[in-house]
Write a protein that holds these residues in place. Structure first.
Motif: not given
Length: 164
Positions: A33-37, A47-55, A126-130, A132-140
């Motif tokens: 699994l990968r995540n990004g703008p 959007y004005n910045h690469w870090f702003d694009g919807l996931s 930014i990221n995908i984290i696991r 337990g058995r659950d997966y989450y899209a995350s960032s700061e």
């Protein structure tokens, strides 16, 4: 401007068999699994910045020397609000959202005062984290969005205060 460099991605909700050049070891099994703008404009706003694009979440499934791919936008509250308004209404890292110019002067004043404390984004790109058995899209940011790793559907938003 960002739009010169960034192009909106699109969803591939159903698995598509990828063309493999060369070979993939038959022992390689599982899903990456990968995540990004992925969405850099909503309606006529950009959007004005690469870090702003919807996931946009990507899934690469390896099985018996073959690869399938799928992708879906993270259906965060930020995504839903922006899509419903057909413009960017939630401030991001490098993109300030502005009140609706069509509102009357009283509504604009209230909206302007409300925007002093901005709505916080939950656009986890930014990221995908696991956990337990659950997966989450995350960032700061303060929230994470749980996703279903098999379908890439967004399950819902949670606070980053998880306990075992």
């Amino acid at each position: 401007m960002l739009s010169i460099f960034a192009k909106n991605g699109s969803e591939t909700p159903e698995p598509v068999k990828a063309q493999v050049i060369g070979s993939i070891p038959s022992w390689l099994q599982g899903t990456l699994l990968r995540n990004g703008p992925g969405l850099f404009s909503v309606g006529n706003s950009q959007y004005n910045h690469w870090f702003d694009g919807l996931s946009l979440i990507h899934s690469f499934t390896f099985s018996n020397g073959e690869v399938t791919y799928r992708s879906k936008f993270l259906k965060s509250e930020t995504y839903k609000r922006n899509i419903k308004a057909d413009r960017i209404i939630v401030t991001e890292f490098g993109t300030m959202a502005y009140p609706d110019p069509c509102k009357n002067i009283f509504s604009r004043s209230v909206t302007h005062l409300r925007n002093i404390i901005p709505d916080f984004t939950d656009n986890n790109l930014i990221n995908i984290i696991r956990y337990g058995r659950d997966y989450y899209a995350s960032s700061e940011i303060n929230y994470m969005n749980q996703i279903d790793p098999a379908t890439l559907e967004t399950v819902g938003r949670v606070s980053q205060r998880l306990s075992p």
